[in-house]
Scaffold this motif. Sequence first.
Motif, short mmCIF file in Angstrom:
data_model
loop_
_atom_site.label_atom_id
_atom_site.label_comp_id
_atom_site.label_asym_id
_atom_site.label_seq_id
_atom_site.Cartn_x
_atom_site.Cartn_y
_atom_site.Cartn_z
N VAL A 49 50.06 25.28 41.18
CA VAL A 49 50.34 24.12 42.03
C VAL A 49 49.78 24.33 43.43
CG1 VAL A 49 52.18 22.81 43.14
CG2 VAL A 49 52.37 23.43 40.74
N VAL A 50 50.02 25.52 43.99
CA VAL A 50 49.56 25.80 45.35
C VAL A 50 48.04 25.71 45.43
CG1 VAL A 50 49.34 27.64 47.06
CG2 VAL A 50 51.57 27.13 46.07
N LEU A 51 47.34 26.33 44.48
CA LEU A 51 45.89 26.33 44.53
C LEU A 51 45.32 24.93 44.31
CD1 LEU A 51 45.02 29.64 42.65
CD2 LEU A 51 44.83 29.17 45.09
N SER A 52 45.91 24.16 43.40
CA SER A 52 45.40 22.81 43.15
C SER A 52 45.62 21.92 44.37
CB SER A 52 46.06 22.20 41.91
OG SER A 52 47.46 22.07 42.10
N GLN A 53 46.76 22.08 45.06
CA GLN A 53 46.98 21.31 46.28
C GLN A 53 45.98 21.71 47.37
OE1 GLN A 53 51.01 21.61 47.66
NE2 GLN A 53 51.82 20.25 46.09
N TRP A 54 45.72 22.99 47.48
CA TRP A 54 44.82 23.47 48.53
C TRP A 54 43.38 22.98 48.31
CZ3 TRP A 54 42.10 28.70 48.97
CH2 TRP A 54 41.63 28.91 50.28
N LEU A 55 42.97 22.96 47.03
CA LEU A 55 41.58 22.62 46.72
C LEU A 55 41.36 21.14 46.48
CD1 LEU A 55 40.86 25.60 44.29
CD2 LEU A 55 40.27 25.43 46.71
N HIS A 56 42.45 20.36 46.50
CA HIS A 56 42.31 18.93 46.20
C HIS A 56 41.32 18.21 47.13
CE1 HIS A 56 43.35 14.94 44.81
NE2 HIS A 56 43.62 14.57 46.06
N PRO A 57 41.30 18.51 48.44
CA PRO A 57 40.33 17.81 49.31
C PRO A 57 38.88 18.12 48.97
CG PRO A 57 42.10 18.79 50.61
CD PRO A 57 42.21 19.35 49.24
N ARG A 58 38.62 19.26 48.30
CA ARG A 58 37.24 19.62 47.92
C ARG A 58 36.92 18.92 46.60
NH1 ARG A 58 36.03 24.80 50.49
NH2 ARG A 58 37.87 25.57 51.60
N ARG A 59 36.45 17.72 46.66
CA ARG A 59 36.26 16.93 45.43
C ARG A 59 35.16 17.50 44.55
NH1 ARG A 59 39.03 12.20 45.93
NH2 ARG A 59 39.76 11.69 48.03
N ASN A 60 34.16 18.15 45.15
CA ASN A 60 33.04 18.69 44.39
C ASN A 60 32.94 20.19 44.63
OD1 ASN A 60 32.16 16.07 43.45
ND2 ASN A 60 31.46 15.73 45.56
#
Length: 840
Positions: A49-60
Motif C-alpha cells: 500500500v505504501v509503495l503504491s501510494q508513493w509511486l501513484h503520481p509517476r504514471r509512466n
Amino acid sequence: MRQGEDFSPPRGGAKQLYRGAILRRLDAAVEEGIRQFYLVAPGGFGKTVVLSQWLHPRRNGVAWLALDEHDNNEERLAARLLRALAFAQKQNRRLAARLRRIEAPSFQDLREALDLLVRDGPRDWVLVLDDLHRLTDRDRLRDLARTVALLPPSFLVCLAGRTEPDGAFGEGILKGTMQVLPGSLLAFTREEVAELLRLRKGDPRDGDALFARTGGWPIAVGAFLLGPRTGPTAGTPGEELLFPYLQAHVWDLLDEGTRTFLVQVSLAPFLTPELCSRLTGLPRCGGILQDLHRRNLFLSRSDDGTYRLHDLFREFLLRRLEELRRPEEREALCRVLAEALFEGGHYYAAASFYIRCSDGKSVSACCRALRQYAPQHPLEERIAFTKRYLLGGPDPLGKRHPDAAAQCAVAHYLDGDVEGFFSSLDFVLEAARERDDEDFRRLAGILRLLDCRRPLGAYLEELLHLPGSEGNRPGPGTEALPPGTLTAYLPLMHRSFTDRTDRLPGLDTFPDTFCRACRPLLGDDVDLIGLCAQGGGLYEQNRLEEACELAVRAEARAAGCREDLRFCADLLFLTVLTALGRRDEAQRLEGEIARRMGEEDLRALLPNFRAWRYGRRLAEGDREAAAEWLARHAVPVTERPALHRITQHFVTLRALLAEGSPDLALLLGEKLRKLAEDYRRPLDRLQALILLTRAQWQRGERGRALDLLEEALAAAAPQGLIRRFLDEAPGLRPIFPAFLKSRRGGDEALRRFAVSVHLLVLEACGPAEDAPAPQEPAAPARLSPRQEELLGLLERNATYQDVAKALGVSHSTAKYHVLKLYRTLGVTSAAEALRKARRP
C-alpha cells in the motif's frame, strides 16, 4: 511480454488511508540522493500500500514485479526482470528487440541489457520487487543484488519483503546507497487509526482502544473495522476476519518444524531461549528465536534480550494449540511454563498458569512470593492480577485460601474497595489464629496496621503486650517482611500512619512507641518509618524547622534502604525544603530523585513523583501545568478513585480548579472526601474539604463554601493542622474575610484558630497585586493598654458589639476605638492590624 503478466502498480481502495508520514520520509530520502529502498515488515503491514501510494503520481516508467517461489529459477527470474525493465521503458525499442531474441535469458543477458539503459540517457524509472522473502536461493539473491547495483542512477529501486535483508545487500546498506525501512515505520500511529475510523464512519474516540488492541498493525486494524454493521454477521469480531488471513498467508507457508515450535511456546507471555527449551525440549533455542525474528514472524525483541509475540498472532497460535493438542497435553505445558516462570521470579505470570492447572498450593507459593516489593511492577498489575485470577470465576481462590486472601486484602485496600478489604482481612486474621505459620502471622500483623476500624495507637499497645514482643526482633531463623504495600505508593509516608488516630500521635513519643511495637513485624525499617511519621506530623503543623531536622535524619537513615522507603524520605525532605523556600536545595534533590527514577526503572514510584512536581507547579500559578496534567495524566473523574492514586487525584482536583471547571472539581472532591472518610484518613479528608471550599466558591455557592471552610477548620484546629490551608493560600485568600465576617459568634477557640490561619494565609500570599509599593519600615507604633486589649479582642474575631461589651462602652465608642487603632498602626482591617502588631 508474457500474455497476462502485468507489471503495473496495484491500485488502492476508495477508503484507503493516505500514509503521509512515511511517504514524506521517502521523499526526503530521495532528495538526499537515496535511490534504493528496502521495506521489511511482517505480513499485513502495508508495504504494498505504501509503495503504491508513493509511486501513484509517476504514471509512466514504473515496473512492479511481485515475486513468488518459482522465481528461485535463474531463467524465470532473469526473464521476468527483463520484461519488467522493458515495461518500464516501453519506448526503448532496442531493449524490446533484445527481449524478443532471447529464448532462455540468464543474468548475463540481463546485465548486457542494462548497457542499453545507460546509453539511453538519464531517465526517472522505477523498479519494485515485492514479496522478496519468496526468493530463498542464495545464488539468486546474489544475482539480484549485483543487478540492482548495476542499475543506472536514474532507476529508483524499491524492495519489499518480510525477512531482514540478506547479506548480499549488505554492501549497499553499509555504504548508505540503500536505506532500510523497518515495520515500526509502517505501523499505523494513534492519529492514523483515529483518521481511519473517521473514514469508515466510526467514532474517532475508539482509536486508542483499537490501537492498543492491534499495536497499529495495518491489516489487523482493517479487520476490526471491516466487520459488517448489519445482517446476520453484524458485529463479527476482528479476529474472525484477521485469522483466515494469517492462516493462508503465514501459517500455511511455514514448515512443520516452525509450526510445532510456535504452538508449543505460544502460551508464554514472553520468550527466552531457556524458557523455549523448557517448553519444547529443544536445545539451543536462541538460534531459532533469532531466525524467527529475522523472518519477521510477528516477534519483537526488547532491550533485555527477551522476545514477545504480537498479541493477535499469539491469540491465533493459541487457537491452533486448542485444535492440535489434547487437554492433558495443554495442562502439561501450563505446568512446565508455570514452574519456569516461578523459578525466574515472574510470580504474577506463574500464578496465572498454576491456576489453569488447578494447583492451589502453587498459587499460594506465588502469592507468598509476591509479598516482596518489586519497584519495576506497576501497582495496577497487582490489582488486575487479583481481580482476574484470585477473585474471578465461580469459586474464587481469594475467598478460600489464606495466602490468596492476603493478596486480595492488599489489592482491595489500595484500590479503594473498603468493604472488600474488610472481608479479605477478616478471613486472613481468622486463618492466622488457626494456622501454625509464624511467617503468615507476621503478614496478618502487617495487614492489621491498615485496619482503619480501630485506632492505630490501640493496636500498637496490643503489639507491645503480646508474648515475645520484649525482644523486639523477628523470631529465630526468620526475616522481617518488607512493608512495601504500606509505603511504596504513598507519597508522604506519615499519612499512612496518622490516618486512624483520634488525634495526631504525640510527636515526642510516637516514634519510640511505633518502633518498639512494630520491629518484630517490619524489622529495622521501622526506624525510618517512625522518623518520616514524626517529621510529617511536624510539617502538617507547620513546624517547618523541626520537621526539617527530622527529614535530614530520615535522609541519613534512608541511605542503603529499599527504594520505596528512600522515596518516602526523599519526598518528605523535598516537601519541607519547598515550604521553607530553600529552592536551590529542593531543585538539587528533585533532580537527584528524577535521575534515580530513570536509572533504576522505578515505575511504581513515578506516578506519585510526577504528581508532586505538577502539584508544585500548580501551587506556583503555572496555568500550563493544569492543562498538561488533565490531558496526559489525569484519571477520568467519573471513575471510582483508587486509594493508591489519591495524591494524583488531588492534583487533578487542583488542576480542574485552575482550569475553571468547578462542577467537575466538586464531583471528584466529594468522591475523595468519601474515600478519606471510609478509610478514616483525616489528613486526606481535610484536604478534600479545603478544595471543595474552593470549588463551591468558584461556582458562586458562597454559603456552602463557608460551611465547608468551617468544617475544615473544625477538623484541623484540635491538632493544629495548618499546612493544608497554606498550600492552598491563593485560592483561600478571598474566602477568609467573608468567613470571618459571617462567623462572629460560636466557639471562641475555633474563631481564634480561624484568625490565626487567615493571617498565615495572607503572609503566604504576599502583598496583593494592587497594593502600594513597600515603603521603608517605620518605627513600631507604641500602643496604649486599651489598644493592646483591643488587639486581643480582634484575635478572637470580635464584633463591635463584643468590643463594646468587653470595654463597657457604647457601640459607637467601641467603633471609634477600633478605627483609632487602625490609624495608629496605619492599616485598614483587623487582619492587617494583627499582622503589623506581629500577633499570631
